[in-house]
Enzyme design. Structure first.
Site, PDB file in Angstrom:
ATOM      1  N   ASP A   1     -72.873  31.147 -13.340  1.00 50.00           N
ATOM      2  CA  ASP A   1     -72.765  31.634 -14.722  1.00 50.00           C
ATOM      3  C   ASP A   1     -73.759  30.988 -15.695  1.00 50.00           C
ATOM      4  O   ASP A   1     -74.227  29.864 -15.468  1.00 50.00           O
ATOM      5  CB  ASP A   1     -71.365  31.357 -15.259  1.00 50.00           C
ATOM      6  CG  ASP A   1     -70.336  32.367 -14.809  1.00 50.00           C
ATOM      7  OD1 ASP A   1     -69.291  32.467 -15.453  1.00 50.00           O
ATOM      8  OD2 ASP A   1     -70.573  33.053 -13.796  1.00 50.00           O
TER       9      ASP A   1
ATOM     10  N   HIS B   1     -72.281  27.028 -12.476  1.00 49.31           N
ATOM     11  CA  HIS B   1     -73.109  27.352 -13.635  1.00 49.31           C
ATOM     12  C   HIS B   1     -74.551  26.897 -13.411  1.00 49.31           C
ATOM     13  O   HIS B   1     -74.786  25.817 -12.865  1.00 49.31           O
ATOM     14  CB  HIS B   1     -72.573  26.675 -14.902  1.00 49.31           C
ATOM     15  CG  HIS B   1     -71.215  27.153 -15.314  1.00 49.31           C
ATOM     16  ND1 HIS B   1     -70.054  26.757 -14.674  1.00 49.31           N
ATOM     17  CD2 HIS B   1     -70.824  28.021 -16.281  1.00 49.31           C
ATOM     18  CE1 HIS B   1     -69.009  27.348 -15.235  1.00 49.31           C
ATOM     19  NE2 HIS B   1     -69.445  28.122 -16.202  1.00 49.31           N
TER      20      HIS B   1
END
Length: 303
Positions: free
Chosen positions: A121, A268
């Site tokens: 992400d 992430h």
């Protein structure tokens, strides 16, 4: 002059006929109305007690939206980024968009057995995305990258690099507004559709097959908007909280704990220092392989 017997019989017959006529009129007035072609004759009056029960799902309708939450589709956001890993959206039944995409939030990896989906992400990021790509490449892993629209617009070459390596693209909104679930439907639609257009422009011809709400802040409207645009609403089932930089040992403990069935794991490549994420991926991906897992993508068109 007296009344003859024949006259009396005529009077009685007339009285009986009159009574029958009155009774017939009363019976007709008491019969239920015949429904009009649109069924309106039998509709309860406005404001009557015959209303649908209030939805009990924790997932909130969008601000200003009258749409009811579909039964069993609750997304229960928790505080902060961990919201998206809350209780499962449940079984949304056969609810699908016109494109055939289920409205329920996907938390399962594709595949029949020991399969795992890696999701990344908040990128693309010029420092961390190339490092994440290198680790994935060395471990022969294909992942799903959930990209912020403005970052895809700023770094289109990174979007193309991700796609060129065979990874899939996911829409993570225009600018990662974690309060989207409190905003009007028009705002949610703008965030979702404009981000999709930004990512598609960065990598022409590459489909954007998923939508992940920032912080897991889904609403019934945002899920419907995504599904109608061909994107499966995407959650996760394993969160090492790498975004908070808890330290590598804590992340590995969280990642190698009891895994749910066909897990979708959240990492992430943007939003700050992702050195711990890169280090965790270097350990975690070989460990998953040793455990007999196969790397795949999140479920997209099955409930």
């Amino acid at each position: 002059m007296g009344i003859t017997s024949s006259s009396a019989r005529r009077v009685r017959r007339a009285g009986t006929a009159a009574t029958a006529a009155v009774l017939g009129i009363l019976a007709v007035s008491a019969a239920p109305a015949v429904a009009a072609p649109d069924g309106s004759a039998n509709k309860p009056p406005a404001g009557s007690a015959d209303k649908p029960a209030a939805a009990g799902a924790a997932e909130k309708p969008s601000a200003g939206s009258a749409e009811k939450v579909p039964a069993g589709s609750a997304e229960k956001p928790a505080a902060g980024k961990a919201a998206g890993s809350a209780a499962s959206a449940g079984n949304a039944g056969s609810a699908r968009s016109a494109a055939g995409i289920p409205l329920a939030i996907s938390r399962l990896a594709q595949g029949p057995g020991r399969d795992v989906a890696i999701t990344i992400d908040d990128g693309p990021d010029p420092r961390w995305t190339p490092q994440v790509l290198e680790v994935l490449r060395k471990n022969h892993v294909k992942a799903t990258f959930c990209m912020i629209g403005t970052k895809a617009q700023k770094y289109p070459e990174l979007v193309r690099s991700v796609a060129a390596d065979g990874h899939r693209l996911c829409n993570h909104s225009v600018d990662h507004d974690v309060t989207m679930d409190h905003k009007p439907v028009a705002y949610q639609k703008q965030q979702i559709l404009e981000a999709k257009a930004m990512i598609e422009k960065a990598a022409p011809g590459v489909p954007v097959g998923y939508y992940r709400a920032p912080g897991g802040a889904f609403t019934p409207d945002s899920r419907a908007i995504a599904a109608e645009s061909g994107m499966r609403p995407l959650g996760w089932s394993v969160d090492p909280k790498d975004w908070s930089r808890p330290g590598l040992p804590a992340m590995i403990t969280a990642l190698e704990g009891k895994l749910p069935h066909q897990p979708t794991v959240l990492f992430h490549d943007g939003g700050g220092d992702r050195s711990e994420t890169v280090a965790a991926l270097k350990q975690y991906l070989p460990w998953l392989t040793a455990q007999g897992y196969h790397f795949t993508f999140p479920a997209r068109t099955t409930l």
